[in-house]
Design a protein around this motif. Structure first.
Motif, PDB file in Angstrom:
ATOM      1  N   MET A  22       0.837  -1.175   0.000  1.00 52.81           N
ATOM      2  CA  MET A  22       0.000   0.000   0.000  1.00 52.81           C
ATOM      3  C   MET A  22       0.886   1.244   0.000  1.00 52.81           C
ATOM      4  N   GLU A  23       0.465   2.235  -0.759  1.00 54.76           N
ATOM      5  CA  GLU A  23       1.161   3.523  -0.822  1.00 54.76           C
ATOM      6  C   GLU A  23       0.120   4.620  -0.611  1.00 54.76           C
ATOM      7  N   ILE A  24       0.444   5.600   0.235  1.00 49.74           N
ATOM      8  CA  ILE A  24      -0.451   6.728   0.490  1.00 49.74           C
ATOM      9  C   ILE A  24       0.153   7.967  -0.150  1.00 49.74           C
ATOM     10  N   ARG A  25      -0.655   8.641  -0.980  1.00 49.50           N
ATOM     11  CA  ARG A  25      -0.197   9.827  -1.695  1.00 49.50           C
ATOM     12  C   ARG A  25      -1.115  11.013  -1.391  1.00 49.50           C
ATOM     13  N   ARG A  26      -0.503  12.186  -1.285  1.00 45.34           N
ATOM     14  CA  ARG A  26      -1.278  13.420  -1.152  1.00 45.34           C
ATOM     15  C   ARG A  26      -1.728  13.836  -2.548  1.00 45.34           C
ATOM     16  N   VAL A  27      -3.015  14.149  -2.683  1.00 45.18           N
ATOM     17  CA  VAL A  27      -3.601  14.449  -3.982  1.00 45.18           C
ATOM     18  C   VAL A  27      -3.709  15.961  -4.167  1.00 45.18           C
ATOM     19  N   THR A  28      -3.323  16.434  -5.361  1.00 46.64           N
ATOM     20  CA  THR A  28      -3.390  17.859  -5.668  1.00 46.64           C
ATOM     21  C   THR A  28      -4.042  18.140  -7.023  1.00 46.64           C
TER      22      THR A  28
ATOM     23  N   ARG B 190      -4.801  24.655   3.094  1.00 45.81           N
ATOM     24  CA  ARG B 190      -5.204  24.108   4.399  1.00 45.81           C
ATOM     25  C   ARG B 190      -6.115  22.899   4.265  1.00 45.81           C
ATOM     26  N   HIS B 191      -6.419  22.506   3.041  1.00 42.63           N
ATOM     27  CA  HIS B 191      -7.247  21.328   2.776  1.00 42.63           C
ATOM     28  C   HIS B 191      -6.349  20.209   2.273  1.00 42.63           C
ATOM     29  N   HIS B 192      -6.577  19.006   2.783  1.00 40.80           N
ATOM     30  CA  HIS B 192      -5.697  17.888   2.455  1.00 40.80           C
ATOM     31  C   HIS B 192      -6.512  16.655   2.070  1.00 40.80           C
ATOM     32  N   LEU B 193      -6.081  15.995   1.011  1.00 42.94           N
ATOM     33  CA  LEU B 193      -6.691  14.751   0.554  1.00 42.94           C
ATOM     34  C   LEU B 193      -5.572  13.747   0.348  1.00 42.94           C
ATOM     35  N   LEU B 194      -5.664  12.628   1.074  1.00 42.55           N
ATOM     36  CA  LEU B 194      -4.702  11.543   0.943  1.00 42.55           C
ATOM     37  C   LEU B 194      -5.433  10.328   0.401  1.00 42.55           C
ATOM     38  N   ILE B 195      -4.830   9.666  -0.568  1.00 42.27           N
ATOM     39  CA  ILE B 195      -5.427   8.453  -1.134  1.00 42.27           C
ATOM     40  C   ILE B 195      -4.449   7.299  -0.956  1.00 42.27           C
TER      41      ILE B 195
ATOM     42  N   TYR C  29     -12.173  15.236   8.153  1.00 42.73           N
ATOM     43  CA  TYR C  29     -13.508  15.472   7.605  1.00 42.73           C
ATOM     44  C   TYR C  29     -14.177  14.187   7.144  1.00 42.73           C
ATOM     45  N   GLU C  30     -13.426  13.364   6.426  1.00 36.21           N
ATOM     46  CA  GLU C  30     -14.040  12.130   5.919  1.00 36.21           C
ATOM     47  C   GLU C  30     -12.976  11.058   5.700  1.00 36.21           C
ATOM     48  N   LEU C  31     -13.368   9.836   5.988  1.00 32.47           N
ATOM     49  CA  LEU C  31     -12.537   8.661   5.760  1.00 32.47           C
ATOM     50  C   LEU C  31     -13.372   7.652   4.998  1.00 32.47           C
ATOM     51  N   GLY C  32     -12.823   7.117   3.927  1.00 28.11           N
ATOM     52  CA  GLY C  32     -13.546   6.105   3.155  1.00 28.11           C
ATOM     53  C   GLY C  32     -12.591   5.060   2.626  1.00 28.11           C
TER      54      GLY C  32
ATOM     55  N   PRO D 268      -6.885   2.790   9.329  1.00 27.25           N
ATOM     56  CA  PRO D 268      -5.951   3.306  10.333  1.00 27.25           C
ATOM     57  C   PRO D 268      -4.679   3.899   9.733  1.00 27.25           C
ATOM     58  N   ALA D 269      -4.189   3.329   8.632  1.00 27.59           N
ATOM     59  CA  ALA D 269      -2.989   3.871   7.985  1.00 27.59           C
ATOM     60  C   ALA D 269      -3.251   5.271   7.438  1.00 27.59           C
ATOM     61  N   LEU D 270      -4.428   5.479   6.862  1.00 33.45           N
ATOM     62  CA  LEU D 270      -4.781   6.804   6.354  1.00 33.45           C
ATOM     63  C   LEU D 270      -4.905   7.818   7.495  1.00 33.45           C
ATOM     64  N   VAL D 271      -5.546   7.411   8.592  1.00 34.26           N
ATOM     65  CA  VAL D 271      -5.683   8.308   9.743  1.00 34.26           C
ATOM     66  C   VAL D 271      -4.304   8.651  10.301  1.00 34.26           C
ATOM     67  N   SER D 272      -3.442   7.663  10.410  1.00 32.28           N
ATOM     68  CA  SER D 272      -2.085   7.903  10.911  1.00 32.28           C
ATOM     69  C   SER D 272      -1.302   8.826   9.977  1.00 32.28           C
TER      70      SER D 272
END
Length: 138
Positions: A1-7, A36-41, A69-72, A84-88
């Protein structure tokens, strides 16, 4: 799994299935344009498997904190630790951005969300009540 910040809006659209409803173009552009808004996928084998959004909020006597704000997580990827990985990852980003804390709300009966947040280090605040205002778009 890889978590990336989306822009990029294209990346959001490619992960549309992770949101409650299809992302709106104008709202997506506004969200991504605000630093100030962040989206991680989270990606599994380059497929979008989960997402988390966070919004930094600053108050004069408190400083800046992050609101989760939201977790899915896509149903086919649940139970693999992606939530949990996304929250962390959002907590780590919050620290990097100088936030003093991270918080969220969930329904009392949402056992899966509560377990996910606890696994990521969150603790419930007893005695809290959420109030909402809904505005008509007339």
């Amino acid at each position: 799994m890889e978590i990336r910040r989306v822009t990029r809006t294209e990346t959001v659209n490619a992960a549309a299935h992770l949101f409650d409803t299809a992302p709106e173009q104008e709202a997506t552009e506004r969200f991504l344009a605000d630093e100030r808004h962040h989206l991680l996928i989270a990606y599994v084998d380059d497929a979008p498997a989960g997402m988390v959004t966070g919004v930094e909020m600053t108050h004069p006597d408190k400083g800046t904190e992050m609101f989760l704000y939201e977790l899915g997580v896509d149903e086919s990827y649940r139970g693999r630790g992606i939530g949990p990985a996304l929250v962390s990852a959002l907590a780590d980003l919050s620290r990097e951005r100088g936030c003093y804390g991270l918080w969220t709300l969930t329904e009392e009966g949402n056992a899966a969300a509560r377990a996910t947040y606890r696994r990521a280090g969150g603790t419930p605040e007893p005695g809290q009540v959420a109030l909402t205002w809904t505005f008509d778009e007339s």
